[in-house]
Design a protein around this motif. Structure first.
Motif, PDB file in Angstrom:
ATOM      1  N   PHE A  78       0.790  -1.287   0.516  1.00  0.00           N
ATOM      2  CA  PHE A  78      -0.116  -0.064  -0.312  1.00  0.00           C
ATOM      3  C   PHE A  78       0.875   1.208   0.126  1.00  0.00           C
ATOM      4  CE2 PHE A  78       0.081  -1.365   4.561  1.00  0.00           C
ATOM      5  CZ  PHE A  78       1.212  -0.282   5.585  1.00  0.00           C
ATOM      6  N   THR A  79       0.304   2.446  -0.476  1.00  0.00           N
ATOM      7  CA  THR A  79       0.495   3.728  -0.309  1.00  0.00           C
ATOM      8  C   THR A  79       0.757   4.558   0.685  1.00  0.00           C
ATOM      9  OG1 THR A  79       0.784   3.939  -2.696  1.00  0.00           O
ATOM     10  CG2 THR A  79       1.305   5.586  -1.564  1.00  0.00           C
ATOM     11  N   PHE A  80       2.160   5.015   1.587  1.00  0.00           N
ATOM     12  CA  PHE A  80       0.921   5.793   2.743  1.00  0.00           C
ATOM     13  C   PHE A  80       1.851   7.289   2.750  1.00  0.00           C
ATOM     14  CE2 PHE A  80       4.971   3.579   3.778  1.00  0.00           C
ATOM     15  CZ  PHE A  80       5.414   4.512   5.036  1.00  0.00           C
ATOM     16  N   PRO A 110       6.247  19.934  -3.498  1.00  0.00           N
ATOM     17  CA  PRO A 110       5.572  19.780  -4.779  1.00  0.00           C
ATOM     18  C   PRO A 110       5.502  18.455  -5.194  1.00  0.00           C
ATOM     19  CG  PRO A 110       7.032  21.507  -5.731  1.00  0.00           C
ATOM     20  CD  PRO A 110       7.088  21.485  -3.788  1.00  0.00           C
ATOM     21  N   TRP A 111       5.800  17.203  -4.887  1.00  0.00           N
ATOM     22  CA  TRP A 111       5.910  16.102  -5.427  1.00  0.00           C
ATOM     23  C   TRP A 111       4.564  15.620  -6.619  1.00  0.00           C
ATOM     24  CZ3 TRP A 111       9.669  13.930  -2.910  1.00  0.00           C
ATOM     25  CH2 TRP A 111       9.855  14.212  -1.666  1.00  0.00           C
ATOM     26  N   ILE A 112       5.076  15.144  -7.190  1.00  0.00           N
ATOM     27  CA  ILE A 112       5.088  14.049  -8.325  1.00  0.00           C
ATOM     28  C   ILE A 112       5.483  13.437  -8.303  1.00  0.00           C
ATOM     29  CG2 ILE A 112       4.828  13.813 -10.980  1.00  0.00           C
ATOM     30  CD1 ILE A 112       3.938  16.611 -10.121  1.00  0.00           C
ATOM     31  N   ASP A 113       3.916  11.126  -8.214  1.00  0.00           N
ATOM     32  CA  ASP A 113       4.867  10.309  -8.657  1.00  0.00           C
ATOM     33  C   ASP A 113       4.523   9.587  -9.569  1.00  0.00           C
ATOM     34  OD1 ASP A 113       1.717   9.662  -9.472  1.00  0.00           O
ATOM     35  OD2 ASP A 113       0.957   9.327  -7.988  1.00  0.00           O
ATOM     36  N   GLU A 114       4.779   9.021  -9.906  1.00  0.00           N
ATOM     37  CA  GLU A 114       5.093   8.073 -11.275  1.00  0.00           C
ATOM     38  C   GLU A 114       3.653   8.128 -11.960  1.00  0.00           C
ATOM     39  OE1 GLU A 114       3.536   4.863  -7.895  1.00  0.00           O
ATOM     40  OE2 GLU A 114       5.130   6.506  -7.838  1.00  0.00           O
ATOM     41  N   ASN A 115       2.809   8.011 -11.667  1.00  0.00           N
ATOM     42  CA  ASN A 115       1.773   8.388 -12.207  1.00  0.00           C
ATOM     43  C   ASN A 115       1.058   9.580 -13.043  1.00  0.00           C
ATOM     44  OD1 ASN A 115       0.712   5.163 -11.761  1.00  0.00           O
ATOM     45  ND2 ASN A 115      -0.406   5.439  -9.962  1.00  0.00           N
ATOM     46  N   ARG A 130       5.236  10.680   0.502  1.00  0.00           N
ATOM     47  CA  ARG A 130       4.835   9.000   0.698  1.00  0.00           C
ATOM     48  C   ARG A 130       5.867   8.440   0.141  1.00  0.00           C
ATOM     49  NH1 ARG A 130      -0.926  10.582  -3.389  1.00  0.00           N
ATOM     50  NH2 ARG A 130      -2.003  11.343  -1.800  1.00  0.00           N
ATOM     51  N   ALA A 131       5.128   6.693   0.802  1.00  0.00           N
ATOM     52  CA  ALA A 131       6.381   5.582  -0.054  1.00  0.00           C
ATOM     53  C   ALA A 131       5.779   4.462   0.076  1.00  0.00           C
ATOM     54  CB  ALA A 131       7.431   5.689   1.611  1.00  0.00           C
TER      55      ALA A 131
END
Length: 210
Positions: free
Chosen positions: A162-164, A175-180, A188-189
């Motif tokens: 899961f992502t938390f 301003p994080w940007i995830d792989e999507n 997050r992790a």
């Protein structure tokens, strides 16, 4: 701006709080290692000129206040965590600051409070039933002390991922940007229990032995 009143021609303010805002884009800037605060009179009653020129601020000339501020852009960072499905997963978190070229560990941070209830699951495709548990504490040398906060063993025991995230204070968001290509402001992790494919970046995995 200060909201205290003038009394008999004198202005007294006992507050000691000032705010230094980030860029509107929230992108990294700084560091500002020699920052001074100034005091300006924005309006007066009898057309007197209170202009001072010993400090030039972003808002114009001002009277310089004592002291020098060392300001850095900071953020909190979470690490991915993995382990057997019959053991709690430790959570690793640290504070970083922008040194002008890259983010580095803020080993001077031993005061940021970390609360267990601020850890939340944001994406749980495996449907694991687990909760963050542990002890509220302050960072030490920029890091969450080992064995302080965990994800409980799933109940019932099961493998999955899961992502938390951690609900950070506004001055430690980023301003994080995830792989999507989805944006989010809190760190997050990924957390994974048991034998599970997980993320391609994982090079070692602990498995439960029956």
């Amino acid at each position: 701006p200060l909201s205290s009143s003038w009394v008999n021609g004198e202005f007294e303010n006992i507050g000691s709080t000032a705010t230094f805002n980030r860029l509107a884009s929230n992108l990294t800037d700084g560091p500002y290692t020699s920052t001074y605060l100034g005091l300006r009179v924005l309006s007066e009653m009898d057309n007197r000129d209170f202009a001072v020129t010993n400090l030039v601020t972003q808002q114009g000339a001002a009277a310089q206040l004592s002291g020098v501020l060392n300001l850095h852009y900071g953020r909190l960072v979470l690490e991915n965590t993995y382990g057997p499905e019959n053991e709690p997963l430790p959570i690793t978190l640290r504070a970083e600051y922008w040194d002008g070229n890259q983010f580095v560990l803020n080993d001077l941070d031993s005061c940021t409070p970390i609360t267990v209830t601020a850890f939340n699951i944001v994406d749980n495709p495996s449907g694991l039933l687990t909760n963050a548990t542990g002890t509220d504490s302050d960072l030490l040398d920029g890091e969450l002390m080992p064995d302080t906060v965990f994800w409980d063993t799933p109940n019932p025991v099961a493998a999955g991922e899961f992502t938390f995230e951690y609900q950070a204070d506004s001055w430690l968001q980023y301003p994080w940007i995830d792989e999507n290509n989805t944006s989010h402001s809190n760190p997050r992790a990924l957390a994974g229990f048991g034998q599970y494919r997980g993320n391609d970046r994982i090079i070692f995995w602990m498995e439960r032995r029956n």
